[in-house]
Design an enzyme around this catalytic site. Structure first.
Site, mmCIF file in Angstrom:
data_model
loop_
_atom_site.group_PDB
_atom_site.id
_atom_site.type_symbol
_atom_site.label_atom_id
_atom_site.label_comp_id
_atom_site.label_asym_id
_atom_site.label_seq_id
_atom_site.Cartn_x
_atom_site.Cartn_y
_atom_site.Cartn_z
ATOM 1 N N ASN A 69 0.834 -1.201 0.000
ATOM 2 C CA ASN A 69 0.000 0.000 0.000
ATOM 3 C C ASN A 69 0.869 1.251 0.000
ATOM 4 O OD1 ASN A 69 -0.529 1.965 2.479
ATOM 5 N ND2 ASN A 69 0.186 0.005 3.313
ATOM 6 N N CYS A 130 7.756 8.321 8.453
ATOM 7 C CA CYS A 130 7.412 9.418 7.556
ATOM 8 C C CYS A 130 8.683 10.097 7.040
ATOM 9 C CB CYS A 130 6.571 10.453 8.291
ATOM 10 S SG CYS A 130 5.032 9.801 8.943
ATOM 11 N N THR A 266 -3.227 -6.217 8.573
ATOM 12 C CA THR A 266 -3.748 -6.702 7.298
ATOM 13 C C THR A 266 -4.842 -7.747 7.464
ATOM 14 O OG1 THR A 266 -1.636 -6.231 6.211
ATOM 15 C CG2 THR A 266 -3.077 -7.824 5.136
#
Length: 302
Positions: A69, A130, A266
């Site tokens: 993703n 990030c 998940t």
């Protein structure tokens, strides 16, 4: 029934099972499938200081034994969360944690500060995977210095427990964990997704819009287990384990490797009831093996 309660610093969990950020929405999306009060905790989707649109589509792709993703932290920002989301989830009878993301230490701190007075948010999880806009886009979690800077900035303004979610895309994850511990982290959670890629050979192009994305699911479990074991032996603060947990046996493996609690990610997309099934299965295993308290198995592998 065995005692399933665990603690991370002052934060008490009725059981070790939490949901991983980004896979369970804000909890309310799963109300029709799961009794949320049975969960140890819910970690809501990544929240940033300002709204983010996320990456272009396509941003998800299936892979053998996993998924990729590159959603890109799509959310409406921390102010929207405080004003519009928090009132609806504050009454849940479980720990609600907010996953905080940012692009500078100051940005993380400002976001965390807006959450500190929310009575029913007892802790936050810092996503340090990030990109650091001041350091050429390198993720905060890939450098001891930048990881420590984020934790230090947040610790200065946020008095409640801080869990730091570690990136596995590093040479030695124990060094990052120690750096976070030294700056006041109450716990570390690992692993975040591994960087991966998938290709459409008919179109001769990557399946994801930005080429690469985070790999999660059963494929990453052996890597996650090894890293949880290593970090649990390197720090004194509690470790939260995640990465490919699909059932209670997977969860127990992580706890035996040193995890105080676990997160399920998940698997929620495959079976929306997996969290309560893991709780029940864990309890049954402990009863079958004569274990009265789940804390007895935490870190039992030397």
């Amino acid at each position: 029934m065995a005692n399933l309660s665990v603690k991370i610093n002052t934060l008490k969990f009725k059981n070790p099972v939490m949901t991983a950020s980004g896979t369970f929405g804000y909890g309310k999306e799963f109300e029709d499938f799961v009794d949320l009060s049975r969960l140890g905790g819910i970690i809501v989707k990544g929240t940033t200081l300002e709204p983010r649109q996320g990456n272009d589509y396509p941003r998800m792709a299936e892979t053998p034994q996993g998924m990729l993703n590159c959603v890109g932290l799509q959310n409406k920002g921390v102010d929207y969360f405080v004003q519009k989301i928090y009132p609806f989830i504050a009454g849940y009878d479980t720990n609600i944690l907010v996953n905080v993301s940012g692009n500078s230490p100051e940005n993380y701190a400002r976001c965390a500060e807006k959450l500190k007075d929310l009575e029913h948010i007892p802790a936050i999880e810092l996503n340090i995977s990030c990109p650091n806009v001041k350091d050429g886009g390198m993720a905060f979690g890939t450098s001891c210095t930048s990881a420590a800077a984020v934790v230090k900035a947040v610790r200065a303004v946020y008095p409640k427990p801080i869990i730091v979610k570690l990136s596995p895309n590093v040479t030695d994850i124990t060094e990052i964990a120690r750096a976070c511990e030294a700056e006041g982290a109450d716990s570390v959670s690992l692993i975040n997704t591994l960087m991966g890629m998938a290709v459409d050979i008919e179109k001769r192009r990557p399946l994801l819009s930005i080429r690469t994305g985070g790999l999660s699911g059963p494929a990453v479990k052996p890597v996650a287990l090894r890293m949880v074991y290593d970090v649990a032996h390197a720090v004194k603060i509690p470790v939260v384990g995640l990465g490919g947990i699909m059932n209670e046996r997977d969860a127990l493996e992580f706890m035996m490797c040193g995890a105080t609690a676990i997160e399920i990610g998940t698997a929620n997309f495959i079976d929306p009831q997996v969290t309560v099934k893991v709780i029940d299965g864990m309890n049954q295993w402990l009863d079958d093996h004569g274990v009265k308290d789940v804390n007895e198995i935490i870190g039992c592998i030397d």
